[in-house]
Design a protein around this motif. Structure first.
Motif, mmCIF file in Angstrom:
data_model
loop_
_atom_site.group_PDB
_atom_site.id
_atom_site.type_symbol
_atom_site.label_atom_id
_atom_site.label_comp_id
_atom_site.label_asym_id
_atom_site.label_seq_id
_atom_site.Cartn_x
_atom_site.Cartn_y
_atom_site.Cartn_z
ATOM 1 N N THR A 121 3.105 -0.341 1.738
ATOM 2 C CA THR A 121 3.710 -0.425 3.057
ATOM 3 C C THR A 121 5.181 -0.023 2.975
ATOM 4 O O THR A 121 5.805 -0.074 1.903
ATOM 5 C CB THR A 121 3.615 -1.855 3.620
ATOM 6 O OG1 THR A 121 4.204 -2.769 2.675
ATOM 7 C CG2 THR A 121 2.181 -2.256 3.867
ATOM 8 N N VAL A 149 -5.098 4.093 7.077
ATOM 9 C CA VAL A 149 -3.645 4.191 7.146
ATOM 10 C C VAL A 149 -3.203 4.000 8.586
ATOM 11 O O VAL A 149 -3.965 4.297 9.522
ATOM 12 C CB VAL A 149 -3.170 5.559 6.590
ATOM 13 C CG1 VAL A 149 -3.655 6.709 7.461
ATOM 14 C CG2 VAL A 149 -1.669 5.603 6.392
ATOM 15 N N SER A 151 -3.500 4.634 14.088
ATOM 16 C CA SER A 151 -4.191 4.161 12.895
ATOM 17 C C SER A 151 -5.444 4.991 12.665
ATOM 18 O O SER A 151 -6.006 5.558 13.601
ATOM 19 C CB SER A 151 -4.558 2.678 13.006
ATOM 20 O OG SER A 151 -5.487 2.470 14.053
ATOM 21 N N THR A 208 -4.516 1.694 0.528
ATOM 22 C CA THR A 208 -4.716 2.338 -0.769
ATOM 23 C C THR A 208 -3.414 2.213 -1.556
ATOM 24 O O THR A 208 -2.330 2.354 -0.985
ATOM 25 C CB THR A 208 -5.075 3.831 -0.609
ATOM 26 O OG1 THR A 208 -6.253 3.942 0.179
ATOM 27 C CG2 THR A 208 -5.311 4.489 -1.951
ATOM 28 N N SER A 219 -0.756 1.421 4.378
ATOM 29 C CA SER A 219 -1.962 2.040 3.835
ATOM 30 C C SER A 219 -2.772 1.023 3.053
ATOM 31 O O SER A 219 -2.208 0.191 2.329
ATOM 32 C CB SER A 219 -1.593 3.203 2.912
ATOM 33 O OG SER A 219 -2.756 3.702 2.259
ATOM 34 N N HIS A 251 -5.168 8.621 1.756
ATOM 35 C CA HIS A 251 -5.053 7.343 2.465
ATOM 36 C C HIS A 251 -6.060 7.304 3.605
ATOM 37 O O HIS A 251 -5.700 7.513 4.769
ATOM 38 C CB HIS A 251 -3.630 7.178 3.012
ATOM 39 C CG HIS A 251 -2.563 7.158 1.971
ATOM 40 N ND1 HIS A 251 -2.123 6.006 1.371
ATOM 41 C CD2 HIS A 251 -1.853 8.174 1.416
ATOM 42 C CE1 HIS A 251 -1.169 6.298 0.492
ATOM 43 N NE2 HIS A 251 -0.995 7.611 0.512
ATOM 44 N N VAL A 290 3.821 5.012 0.045
ATOM 45 C CA VAL A 290 4.079 5.639 1.344
ATOM 46 C C VAL A 290 5.577 5.666 1.643
ATOM 47 O O VAL A 290 5.991 5.871 2.787
ATOM 48 C CB VAL A 290 3.317 4.909 2.476
ATOM 49 C CG1 VAL A 290 1.816 5.087 2.329
ATOM 50 C CG2 VAL A 290 3.676 3.419 2.530
ATOM 51 N N VAL A 340 0.789 12.359 4.380
ATOM 52 C CA VAL A 340 0.045 11.577 3.379
ATOM 53 C C VAL A 340 -1.207 12.278 2.877
ATOM 54 O O VAL A 340 -1.801 11.850 1.878
ATOM 55 C CB VAL A 340 -0.319 10.172 3.910
ATOM 56 C CG1 VAL A 340 0.921 9.433 4.368
ATOM 57 C CG2 VAL A 340 -1.357 10.248 5.022
#
Length: 333
Positions: free
Chosen positions: A294, A30, A44, A312, A310, A27, A316, A23
Motif C-alpha cells: 500500500t 488493486v 478498483s 499482491t 494491492s 496486481h 506500489v 502497475v
C-alpha cells in the motif's frame, strides 16, 4: 501473477486505466483513489470498492495521528514514557519516551530478538504464515526483555506497537477501540478496523498473495495493530486522505516533519515521512505485509492526495508517486 482471466473493474475508468499503465498485470487485485480540489475518484479491480485490504505500516501513520491527538488532548506530554502507561516495571524500555517512539529514535530494535525474527521470516517465505500473532501480554513480555540502544534514527515495528498500546492505556481503552472512536467513527469510515485474530475479519475480506500468486495468511494480532494491523477499504482510505488534506482528521499535526530520518532528504513527523519529489514536498507512508502493498501520499501545498492498494506483495510506491505527480500537475494547469 494474473492467471489470464479478465479482471472486473469498478469505479472511475480513467483512474483505473492510469493505474494499469503503471502497475501492469502483476496486481490482479488493486485499487486506487485520488483526492484534489476538483473532487475524489476511486477505482478498483478484482474486488469491489468496499472490500478491505491490509494497509500494513500505514497503520503507523494512524498511530502517529493518535499520538498527536493525545498530545492535543493533554492525555500525554512530550516527556511521557512507556512506563507511565504500560506495566513494564523497572526495565530500560520503561524509560523510553513516546516522542522518541513517534519519530523512530527510541533506541529500540526493529523487532525484539526474543521474537525469533529470522525463524518467522523463513516461515513466512516458505509457508506464507503470519509472523505477527502476539497478544498484548506477550508484547509486554518482549518489551521487558529487550535491550535499548542509543537514541538514533532506526525504524522500529516494536516501537510503534508499544506506542499505540501506550496511547490506548492513556485514553483508558484498547488500541482497537481507540482507532474506532477517534479515527473511524468521527470520519465516517465504515470499513476501517483492527482484527486481533482471523476470526475477526469481515466477510469477504481480501486474502493477499505473494509475488508468485500464493495465498498468504492474514496479518492479524492484538500486538501488531499500531504498527501494521489495520485493514481498510479504498473508499475509506480516500475519505481519510481527504480529511488529512483539509485538516479535519484528528491529529493532523503528525504530518508536520520535526526531525531527520535518514539525513535531511527524508524528514519525519509522527510516523509520516516528507521528501522532496521533483521540487514538490510529498508527505507519505507505505505499507507491506505478506500479501499486500500500500501507499498513501499527499502534496499538501497543492491539496492533492493518492492512495494505491494491492493484494499482491509487489511494491506500489513508484505508481503512487507517479499518480500523485500527475494529479498535482493537472491541478496546476
Amino acid at each position: 501473477m494474473n492467471d489470464g482471466r479478465p479482471t472486473v473493474s469498478y469505479g472511475d475508468e480513467r483512474l483505473m486505466a492510469r493505474l494499469r499503465d503503471l502497475v501492469g498485470d502483476r496486481h490482479p487485485v488493486v485499487a486506487a483513489a485520488t483526492v484534489s480540489p476538483r473532487g475524489m475518484a476511486v477505482a478498483s479491480a478484482g474486488a469491489p470498492p468496499g472490500a478491505d485490504f491490509e494497509i500494513g505500516s500505514i497503520s503507523k501513520g494512524i498511530t502517529g495521528l493518535l499520538y498527536a491527538d493525545a498530545l492535543a488532548r493533554e492525555e500525554i506530554g512530550t516527556a511521557s514514557t512507556l512506563g507511565e502507561f504500560l506495566p513494564l516495571g523497572e526495565v530500560p524500555a520503561a524509560g523510553v519516551t513516546l516522542a522518541s517512539l513517534s519519530t523512530h529514535r527510541s533506541g529500540l530494535p526493529r523487532l525484539p530478538r526474543s521474537s525469533a525474527p529470522l525463524r518467522r521470516t523463513f516461515s513466512l517465505w516458505r509457508h506464507g504464515t503470519n509472523p505477527y500473532g502476539e497478544d498484548l501480554e506477550r508484547l509486554l513480555t518482549q518489551a521487558r526483555e529487550v535491550k535499548v540502544g542509543k537514541p538514533r534514527a532506526r525504524y522500529s515495528n516494536l516501537g510503534f506497537e508499544l506506542l499505540g498500546h501506550a496511547l490506548a492505556r492513556a485514553a483508558g481503552t484498547s488500541y482497537r477501540e481507540l482507532v474506532h472512536k477517534r479515527i473511524a467513527e468521527p470520519l465516517g469510515l465504515g470499513v476501517f478496523y483492527t482484527p486481533a485474530t482471523p476470526d475477526e475479519l469481515r466477510p469477504g475480506a481480501i486474502i493477499g498473495t505473494n509475488k508468485a500468486g500464493r495465498a498468504q495468511q492474514p496479518w492479524t494480532g492484538e500486538a501488531l495493530g499500531p504498527a501494521g494491523g489495520i485493514r481498510a477499504s479504498i473508499e475509506d482510505m480516500a475519505r481519510l486522505t481527504s480529511a488529512l488534506l483539509d485538516g479535519t482528521a484528528p491529529g493532523t499535526a503528525a504530518l508536520d516533519p520535526v526531525a531527520n530520518l535518514s539525513g535531511p532528504a527524508v524528514r519525519i513527523g509522527a510516523a509520516w515521512l516528507t521528501v522532496d519529489a521533483d521540487k514538490r514536498l510529498v508527505t507519505w507512508h507505505n505499507g507491506g505485509t505478506g500479501g499486500f502493498r500500500t501507499w498513501l501520499g499527499l502534496d499538501r501545498a497543492a491539496g492533492t492526495g493518492v492512495v494505491v492498494m494491492s493484494a499482491t506483495s509487489v511494491s506500489v510506491d513508484r505508481p503512487g508517486f507517479a499518480l500523485l505527480a500527475r494529479l498535482t500537475g493537472e491541478e496546476g494547469r
